[in-house]
Design an enzyme around this catalytic site. Structure first.
Site, PDB file in Angstrom:
ATOM      1  N   LYS A  11       0.849  -1.181   0.000  1.00  0.00           N
ATOM      2  CA  LYS A  11       0.000   0.000   0.000  1.00  0.00           C
ATOM      3  C   LYS A  11       0.883   1.229   0.000  1.00  0.00           C
ATOM      4  CE  LYS A  11      -3.639   2.092   2.640  1.00  0.00           C
ATOM      5  NZ  LYS A  11      -3.898   2.712   3.826  1.00  0.00           N
ATOM      6  N   ALA A 191       6.056   6.463  -1.055  1.00  0.00           N
ATOM      7  CA  ALA A 191       7.315   5.878  -1.526  1.00  0.00           C
ATOM      8  C   ALA A 191       8.169   5.334  -0.377  1.00  0.00           C
ATOM      9  CB  ALA A 191       8.100   6.905  -2.351  1.00  0.00           C
ATOM     10  N   ARG A 192       7.491   4.832   0.657  1.00  0.00           N
ATOM     11  CA  ARG A 192       8.164   4.225   1.821  1.00  0.00           C
ATOM     12  C   ARG A 192       8.978   5.225   2.639  1.00  0.00           C
ATOM     13  NH1 ARG A 192       4.673   1.417   1.175  1.00  0.00           N
ATOM     14  NH2 ARG A 192       4.609  -0.835   0.901  1.00  0.00           N
ATOM     15  N   LEU A 193       8.755   6.524   2.421  1.00  0.00           N
ATOM     16  CA  LEU A 193       9.449   7.536   3.223  1.00  0.00           C
ATOM     17  C   LEU A 193       8.553   7.916   4.411  1.00  0.00           C
ATOM     18  CD1 LEU A 193      11.023   9.693   0.379  1.00  0.00           C
ATOM     19  CD2 LEU A 193      11.987   7.753   1.620  1.00  0.00           C
TER      20      LEU A 193
END
Ligand code: FMN
Length: 213
Positions: A11, A191-193
């Site tokens: 997600k 973006a996984r940040l």
């Protein structure tokens, strides 16, 4: 219908950010804001948290419990003191709690030492519970092996007959309070940040640091 494989399930988080400039100086205040937002958003069981304890053999275990109160002293839940978690806490009072508010893309992790709350506080909460829950506290030897579902129902009927409308609080049932030494607030980012702010109690104040996601 094709269900996605586990490897393909992911997600992208994009609801909000957690910046130092907006985070509360006190973790309890930050927690209060997020818990109230979770309750207001009407997600199921926003008060459910995972409790991790460690056995005397250093083996961790987890289960879900409900937060029933929190203030500057810590976070409170209620349970059977003879349960597995109760036995583990008696041997090792250090524990961790985790809330995962999926719909808000938020996690809170809390670590610290656990103590029993006062008998008066446990009495007060016990007597606010529905009758069936008060009977259940007597009927169920939590975490022990029992013979059958029928055994449990018979036990419940026995205590219901014995106490009628007025079961006292069992001596083995009451509250625990985790006194936080460390908190982490996680907000999913794109973006996984992700944002991760850690609060640690250092020299009489809360040190706030950002952790890499
Ligand atoms: C949503 C939810 C809330 C729960 N709340 C509590 C609770 O407040 N206290 C409790 O003793 N067990 C609660 N339970 C049951 C525990 O997860 C667990 O089964 C039980 O406490 C026994 O754990 P133990 O054998 O590790 O001690 C809850 C379970 C769920 C799914």
């Amino acid at each position: 219908m094709n269900t996605p494989s586990l490897a393909d399930m992911r997600k992208n988080y994009q609801q909000a950010e957690l910046l130092e400039s907006h985070a509360a100086a006190q973790p309890l205040q930050q927690f209060g804001t997020w818990l109230q937002e979770a309750i207001a958003s009407q997600i199921p069981e926003p008060n459910a948290m995972t409790l991790a304890t460690v056995s005397s053999e250093l083996r961790p275990s987890t289960r879900v419990v409900l937060i029933k109160a929190y203030d500057e002293r810590g976070l409170v839940w209620f349970t059977n003191y003879n349960s597995r978690k109760g036995r583990e806490l008696a041997g090792n009072p250090f524990a961790a709690l985790q809330f995962h508010w999926v719909e808000l893309e938020r996690v809170v992790r809390i670590e610290g030492r656990v103590e029993k709350i006062s008998e008066e506080e446990s009495d007060q909460y016990f007597h606010s519970r529905p009758l069936a829950s008060r009977i259940g506290a007597w009927a169920s030897p939590q975490s022990e092996v029992i013979a059958s579902r029928e055994w449990l129902e018979t036990s419940s009927q026995k205590f219901a007959a014995q106490f009628a409308q007025h079961p006292p609080r069992p001596p083995h049932w009451g509250g625990y309070r985790l006194v936080p030494e460390q908190w982490e607030f996680w907000q999913g980012g794109s973006a996984r940040l992700h944002d991760r702010l850690q609060y640690q109690w250092r020299n009489g104040q809360w040190l706030i640091q950002r952790l890499a996601p």
